[in-house]
Design a protein around this motif. Structure first.
Motif, PDB file in Angstrom:
ATOM      1  N   TYR A  83      12.711   1.304 -10.146  1.00  0.00           N
ATOM      2  CA  TYR A  83      13.612   1.313 -11.302  1.00  0.00           C
ATOM      3  C   TYR A  83      12.823   1.504 -12.588  1.00  0.00           C
ATOM      4  O   TYR A  83      11.930   0.720 -12.899  1.00  0.00           O
ATOM      5  CB  TYR A  83      14.382  -0.011 -11.345  1.00  0.00           C
TER       6      TYR A  83
ATOM      7  N   SER B 126      19.971   2.938 -16.753  1.00  0.00           N
ATOM      8  CA  SER B 126      19.893   1.511 -17.068  1.00  0.00           C
ATOM      9  C   SER B 126      20.904   0.733 -16.235  1.00  0.00           C
ATOM     10  O   SER B 126      22.012   1.213 -15.989  1.00  0.00           O
ATOM     11  CB  SER B 126      20.196   1.306 -18.558  1.00  0.00           C
ATOM     12  N   ILE B 127      20.513  -0.469 -15.825  1.00  0.00           N
ATOM     13  CA  ILE B 127      21.459  -1.296 -15.075  1.00  0.00           C
ATOM     14  C   ILE B 127      22.584  -1.777 -15.983  1.00  0.00           C
ATOM     15  O   ILE B 127      23.575  -2.313 -15.509  1.00  0.00           O
ATOM     16  CB  ILE B 127      20.759  -2.498 -14.384  1.00  0.00           C
ATOM     17  N   ASN B 128      22.423  -1.593 -17.283  1.00  0.00           N
ATOM     18  CA  ASN B 128      23.465  -1.965 -18.254  1.00  0.00           C
ATOM     19  C   ASN B 128      24.197  -0.752 -18.798  1.00  0.00           C
ATOM     20  O   ASN B 128      24.779  -0.832 -19.859  1.00  0.00           O
ATOM     21  CB  ASN B 128      22.816  -2.646 -19.468  1.00  0.00           C
TER      22      ASN B 128
ATOM     23  N   MET C 188      25.435  -6.263 -12.881  1.00  0.00           N
ATOM     24  CA  MET C 188      25.482  -6.263 -14.349  1.00  0.00           C
ATOM     25  C   MET C 188      26.823  -5.751 -14.851  1.00  0.00           C
ATOM     26  O   MET C 188      27.354  -6.257 -15.830  1.00  0.00           O
ATOM     27  CB  MET C 188      24.341  -5.422 -14.936  1.00  0.00           C
TER      28      MET C 188
HETATM   29  C1  LIG Z   1      21.471  -5.909 -20.285  1.00  0.00           C
HETATM   30  O1  LIG Z   1      22.384  -6.595 -21.099  1.00  0.00           O
HETATM   31  C2  LIG Z   1      22.133  -7.988 -21.184  1.00  0.00           C
HETATM   32  C3  LIG Z   1      23.271  -8.628 -21.913  1.00  0.00           C
HETATM   33  O2  LIG Z   1      23.668  -7.863 -23.015  1.00  0.00           O
HETATM   34  C4  LIG Z   1      20.794  -8.205 -21.847  1.00  0.00           C
HETATM   35  O3  LIG Z   1      20.519  -9.570 -21.912  1.00  0.00           O
HETATM   36  C5  LIG Z   1      19.730  -7.520 -21.013  1.00  0.00           C
HETATM   37  O4  LIG Z   1      18.505  -7.607 -21.649  1.00  0.00           O
HETATM   38  C6  LIG Z   1      20.077  -6.063 -20.771  1.00  0.00           C
HETATM   39  N1  LIG Z   1      19.155  -5.549 -19.785  1.00  0.00           N
HETATM   40  C7  LIG Z   1      18.685  -4.330 -19.832  1.00  0.00           C
HETATM   41  C8  LIG Z   1      17.765  -3.945 -18.741  1.00  0.00           C
HETATM   42  O5  LIG Z   1      18.966  -3.549 -20.690  1.00  0.00           O
END
Ligand SMILES: *[C@@H]1O[C@H](CO)[C@@H](O)[C@H](O)[C@H]1NC(C)=O
Ligand SMILES: *[C@@H]1O[C@H](CO)[C@@H](O)[C@H](O)[C@H]1NC(C)=O
Ligand SMILES: *[C@@H]1O[C@H](CO)[C@@H](O)[C@H](O)[C@H]1NC(C)=O
Length: 600
Positions: free
Chosen positions: A95, A136-138, A181
């Motif tokens: 990843y 991104s996982i988000n 996520m």
């Molecule tokens: C994803 O989102 C969360 C909550 O907003 C945050 O805490 C985290 O750092 C983010 N992770 C990534 C990999 O972007």
């Protein structure tokens, strides 16, 4: 410089002016026409260009239909599990998100070089892992809901809470974490009680400490681990037993939920008599782009008990268009994603623990729900993207066929009544598993719950079904020349030109036809013989009057009085020759023999 109008009036006056204006309009129109044609041509060209993975072998029972819906089969087909890849490649988490990649659900394109790697790695997961690792996982996703759905207000205070259960076996780290996520980011905190990840005996190293560490940083998420492979049913039951939320929400490990996905599920599941499924959109296995799937589809199954997406009945479609935010019934669920009140889940007997690994558990659950007084529904307001894989990358203990056939046999024996006899009669390869099943406690459960018959289910839940019944004619319709009416299975509902087929192989499905009292000639997969432009075609059964055939002695007549004709060109029996509707003549190519076949 002359003003435009001045220029025109100088050049031409009166009639001449009209001619010039007309000419200009004509030229503009021609240009437009040319441009549109070019666009059309390009679109077709683009469609023709096959994606690279098409050269790979995949489950022959899955295909993309005319509306872009991946028609899947509820079956595992063994993969190569990494082929010749090195241990290091198999066990490493790669990843490495690239800023912006896949944001908004957009496709990720790879360079030529990366494509080669992607192809090598494809067998690991049966989707493009290189692309998954770049996103991104988000990542953000578009709001896929209709305006009507967005309007619905939910009273969050009064909705039940959810336990989301995600079972995984050797899933890619990025895909699994993106599933988790997306749930965390897009579920109202007060509604999300917990997420339970159930590891069904994975052996990929990145799914141990590395996953534990990632999960430890998240609220509400925990991992249960199965030391031995239990399969989907066993693992989901393990998660369900630990659930503290009011509603169980089962998700596959390669999904991404979109905004507003949870509320409609909880709202409906709260009523305690329904298994409610989200609307499943597609995550492209190639680019992971989020693709909207057709608006109205429901789940059902073929004569071989392969799960199928079909177009719902006209009545359901009408109700759906009148009230698009209201959930609508479906005969069966795909099985990967659904929500159900915990109390209902257990009251109806959870899952059949005799089902190992995967396959047929979705049909068993759907039949059980409907026959035992509950319902199965889909809500278009909850949108979840799901990667449909062409074949499963997993290994199956005991072999694919054995696992699958045993599960199918269990489901059929317990729930299908006379139609179980039909199923085993025409699927002899499964029949041998029939007597090996110990299903006494499931049959007792059926009695305890006073469940209705399979005949009731077909008549009431899926009246458009294409199975034989006692008031339908069933058998082979053979032309005087020798060929039969029939269709080769696995073909698509676009309208397949009908040809005479070989019906000497008695056990074959292909030449078996259901002739309904209303005059439909139906075959497996829900296809009906339809009068086309000249040629007769096989098309998804509908209310069209072109699908009505009347038997007049040895002839089959269309509504406008034409006769079904086998146009013999190739050989004397007419196998592979076209079926058409023509003026009725005294012609043996229009003479059909109706050979009834007992269906059970
Ligand atoms: C994803 O989102 C969360 C909550 O907003 C945050 O805490 C985290 O750092 C983010 N992770 C990534 C990999 O972007
Ligand atoms: C693995 O390697 C062997 C020997 O080099 C070869 O015969 C085989 O086809 C390869 N298998 C795959 C899946 O690439
Ligand atoms: C059926 O009901 C009886 C009596 O209530 C009960 O003892 C039995 O465990 C039930 N069986 C199943 C399979 O639910």
């Amino acid at each position: 410089m002359l003003h435009k109008n001045g220029y025109w009036s100088l050049l031409c006056r009166g009639r001449k002016k009209k001619i010039v204006v007309l000419t200009v309009i004509l030229v503009v129109l021609l240009n437009c026409f040319f441009y549109v044609s070019l666009e059309l041509y390009n679109t077709i060209r683009r469609k023709e260009k096959q994606p690279w993975y098409n050269s790979l072998q995949f489950d022959k029972n899955s295909y993309v239909d005319e509306s872009g819906m991946r028609v899947i089969v509820g079956h595992y087909v063994g993969g190569t599990n990494g082929g010749n890849l090195s241990e290091e490649v198999i066990h490493k988490n790669n990843y490495a998100p690239v800023p912006g990649a896949g944001e908004g659900g957009r496709p990720v394109q790879l360079s030529q070089r990366e494509l080669i790697t992607a192809r090598e790695l494809y067998s690991l997961h049966s989707y493009n892992i290189l692309v998954s690792d770049k996103i991104s996982i988000n990542r953000s996703l578009p709001d896929m809901r209709s305006d009507k759905c967005k309007e619905v207000q939910f009273d969050l205070e009064n909705l039940p809470t959810a336990t989301v259960i995600i079972v995984f076996h050797n899933e890619a780290w990025s895909t699994l974490m993106r599933t988790v996520m997306s749930v965390l980011i897009r579920s109202p905190a007060q509604l999300l009680q917990q997420i339970i990840l159930v590891d069904d005996a994975s052996d990929r190293k990145y799914l141990f400490e590395e996953l534990d560490e990632a999960v430890a940083k998240l609220n509400k998420v925990k991992i249960l681990r199965n030391p031995e492979r239990k399969g989907l049913v066993g693992a989901r039951l393990m998660g369900a037993r630990q659930a503290t939320g009011d509603v169980l929400v089962f998700l596959d490990a390669h999904c991404e939920v979109t905004i507003g996905w949870l509320e409609p599920l909880l709202d409906r599941a709260g009523s305690d008599d329904v298994f409610i499924c989200p609307h499943i959109d597609l995550l492209s296995e190639d680019t992971l782009s989020y693709v909207k799937s057709i608006d109205a589809h429901w789940g059902a199954f073929s004569w071989r008990l392969h799960f199928r997406w079909l177009v719902p009945s006209g009545e359901v479609l009408k109700k759906k268009s009148e009230n698009p935010s209201k959930p609508y019934p479906t005969p069966a669920m795909a099985g990967g994603l659904f929500a159900v009140r915990k109390s209902l889940f257990w009251r109806l007997g959870g899952y059949d623990e005799g089902m190992v690994i995967w396959g047929a558990e979705n049909l068993e659950l759907s039949w059980r729900a409907w026959q035992c007084g509950a319902r199965v529904e889909i809500t278009s307001c909850s949108r979840v993207g799901h990667i449909f894989r062409r074949h499963s990358p997993y290994k199956y203990p005991g072999g694919v066929t054995k696992v699958l056939y045993a599960n199918l046999a269990r489901a059929a024996v317990v729930w299908m009544d006379e139609w179980a006899d039909f199923y085993f009669k025409f699927n002899p390869e499964v029949a041998s598993y029939r007597d090996q099943q110990s299903v006494a406690n499931r049959i007792e459960l059926r009695k305890n719950l006073s469940c209705k018959s399979f005949g009731w289910y077909l008549n009431n839940v899926w009246p458009q079904h294409f199975f034989p019944t006692d008031d339908r004619w069933f058998g082979r319709i053979k032309n005087e020349k020798g060929a039969c009416i029939g269709v080769t299975v696995g073909t698509v509902g676009l309208g397949i030109p009908a040809v005479g087929i070989d019906c000497t192989k008695q056990a074959e499905f292909e030449s078996l036809v259901v002739f309904t009292p209303e005059g439909k000639l139906m075959v497996d997969e829900g296809l009906c013989l339809q009068q086309g432009n000249g040629r007769a075609i096989w098309k998804s059964c509908s209310d069209s009057s072109k699908q009505i055939w009347e038997q007049k002695g040895p002839r089959l007549k269309t509504q406008d009085g034409q006769c079904l004709t086998l146009v013999v060109t190739k050989n004397m029996h007419g196998i592979g020759d076209p079926l058409t509707s023509k003026r009725c003549l005294t012609d043996d190519k229009q003479i059909w023999h109706f050979e009834r076949v007992p269906w059970r």
